[in-house]
Motif scaffolding. Structure first.
Motif, PDB file in Angstrom:
ATOM      1  N   VAL A 134       0.829  -1.138  -0.177  1.00 27.50           N
ATOM      2  CA  VAL A 134      -0.072   0.165   0.035  1.00 27.50           C
ATOM      3  C   VAL A 134       1.086   1.207   0.198  1.00 27.50           C
ATOM      4  N   ASN A 135       0.764   1.901  -1.065  1.00 29.35           N
ATOM      5  CA  ASN A 135       1.757   3.226  -1.141  1.00 29.35           C
ATOM      6  C   ASN A 135       3.107   2.861  -1.188  1.00 29.35           C
ATOM      7  N   GLY A 136       3.477   1.543  -1.614  1.00 29.25           N
ATOM      8  CA  GLY A 136       4.857   1.188  -1.599  1.00 29.25           C
ATOM      9  C   GLY A 136       5.439   0.446  -0.423  1.00 29.25           C
ATOM     10  N   GLU A 137       4.453   0.378   0.730  1.00 28.50           N
ATOM     11  CA  GLU A 137       5.022  -0.270   1.850  1.00 28.50           C
ATOM     12  C   GLU A 137       4.163  -1.624   1.903  1.00 28.50           C
ATOM     13  N   VAL A 138       5.014  -2.574   2.225  1.00 25.75           N
ATOM     14  CA  VAL A 138       4.778  -4.056   2.241  1.00 25.75           C
ATOM     15  C   VAL A 138       3.798  -4.264   3.397  1.00 25.75           C
ATOM     16  N   ARG A 139       2.659  -4.554   3.060  1.00 27.40           N
ATOM     17  CA  ARG A 139       1.681  -5.043   4.045  1.00 27.40           C
ATOM     18  C   ARG A 139       1.619  -6.644   4.387  1.00 27.40           C
ATOM     19  N   GLN A 140       1.546  -7.402   3.386  1.00 33.20           N
ATOM     20  CA  GLN A 140       1.368  -8.662   3.426  1.00 33.20           C
ATOM     21  C   GLN A 140       2.508  -9.405   2.653  1.00 33.20           C
ATOM     22  N   HIS A 141       3.046 -10.371   3.183  1.00 30.15           N
ATOM     23  CA  HIS A 141       4.139 -11.256   2.654  1.00 30.15           C
ATOM     24  C   HIS A 141       3.762 -12.318   3.133  1.00 30.15           C
ATOM     25  N   ALA A 142       3.490 -13.702   2.144  1.00 32.20           N
ATOM     26  CA  ALA A 142       3.330 -14.660   2.542  1.00 32.20           C
ATOM     27  C   ALA A 142       3.529 -15.806   1.384  1.00 32.20           C
ATOM     28  N   SER A 143       3.335 -17.102   1.484  1.00 31.14           N
ATOM     29  CA  SER A 143       3.191 -18.023   0.393  1.00 31.14           C
ATOM     30  C   SER A 143       1.959 -18.775   0.477  1.00 31.14           C
ATOM     31  N   THR A 144       1.451 -19.173  -0.900  1.00 32.36           N
ATOM     32  CA  THR A 144       0.070 -19.976  -0.766  1.00 32.36           C
ATOM     33  C   THR A 144       0.555 -21.517  -0.128  1.00 32.36           C
TER      34      THR A 144
END
Length: 300
Positions: free
Chosen positions: A224-234
């Motif tokens: 969001v606006n360049g900021e990582v908010r979600q980071h995961a793997s399926t």
């Protein structure tokens, strides 16, 4: 090869973007130039219904077009407007709730779901890559994002066995399951909070399943606006894609063009302290490994 629904010079068409290329091929025009026939479909739903035959023919057309490029049917990708790959789904979009452990916990749930949580989004929610998400300030004060891998069904089936499930998948795309959290809580169900107009950005294209060997092991990230908010793997999905298809199809017939959003990982605005909801001007980018990046801005 990535499959697109796009607009150029006032015409909507089904096209293909070769892997690693920045060009789009108008499949129907290129096919006509290649051999004088017009078997390529005019909509993505028709393409999906044609199944393997469409994919084989489309690859042949793309290979020929790239060897004989002209502005009549080979465009710069920047010169076309990408619509949602299925601009108006025939049915509601199936969505899976709380399908990552950390996301289930961040929303205040004490337990991890034992059974699939399924809800739907109305077809009128769908917008494409770079299209504007409506703010709906008169309806919600708690607008949130949810980046997700989405499955596009390619064959009709009911009571699909888990071991056969991926054979029913046409391809994969990306969905931002935009949500009005206050409506979700007020009405004690998901549909209204999930189904406001323009609350389902989808795209930018469909990647056929043959190019995604393991959809249960793809990195997913939301900014969001360049900021990582979600980071995961399926690979962190509680219920795998095979399990999702098996469960939904036990008594419901899945059809070509049906869309299933597989759930979102932790990091949504609602789960932050204090919560950080979307506002006018915010830019949301959802990236899924092997698929691409879906980008949208919140409007008025």
């Amino acid at each position: 090869m990535k499959l697109i629904t796009a607009l150029c010079d006032g015409e909507t068409f089904v096209g293909a973007v070769p892997q690693g290329d920045d060009r789009a091929v108008h499949l129907r025009r290129a096919e006509r130039a290649m051999d004088g026939t017009e078997t390529m479909p005019t909509t993505m739903l028709e393409a999906i219904a044609q199944g393997e035959g469409f994919l084989v023919r489309a690859q042949k057309v793309v290979d020929w077009a790239l060897g004989h490029p002209t502005p009549e049917y080979v465009y710069r990708l920047d010169d076309v407007r990408l619509l949602a790959p299925i601009p108006r789904p025939a049915k509601n979009i199936f969505c899976i709730g709380k399908n990552y452990v950390d996301h289930a916990l961040e929303l205040g749930g004490a337990d991890v779901p034992e059974h699939l949580i399924v809800f739907t989004k109305a077809p009128t929610t769908v917008i494409g890559h770079e299209e504007t998400i409506l703010r709906h300030a008169d309806v919600t004060d708690e607008m949130d994002y949810e980046g997700e891998l989405a499955v596009v069904i390619g064959k009709q089936g009911r009571a699909i066995r888990r071991e056969d499930a991926l054979h029913y998948v046409f391809g994969y795309t990306i969905i931002n399951d935009v949500t009005a959290r206050d409506l979700q809580e007020r009405h004690q169900q998901y549909f209204l909070g999930k189904s406001l107009d323009a609350f389902c950005p989808m795209g930018p294209w469909i990647v056929p399943s043959r190019f995604v060997p393991n959809p249960n092991n793809l990195r997913i990230e939301t900014r969001v606006n360049g900021e990582v908010r979600q980071h995961a793997s399926t690979k962190q999905l509680i219920f795998s894609i095979e399990s999702i298809i098996e469960t939904i199809s036990k008594g419901i017939t899945l059809e070509p063009g049906d869309i299933i959003a597989t759930g979102t990982p932790a990091g949504v605005g609602k789960g932050m302290n204090p919560p950080r909801f979307l506002q006018t001007g915010d830019v949301i980018e959802v990236t899924v490994e092997g698929i691409g990046t879906l980008r949208n801005k919140v409007g008025e």
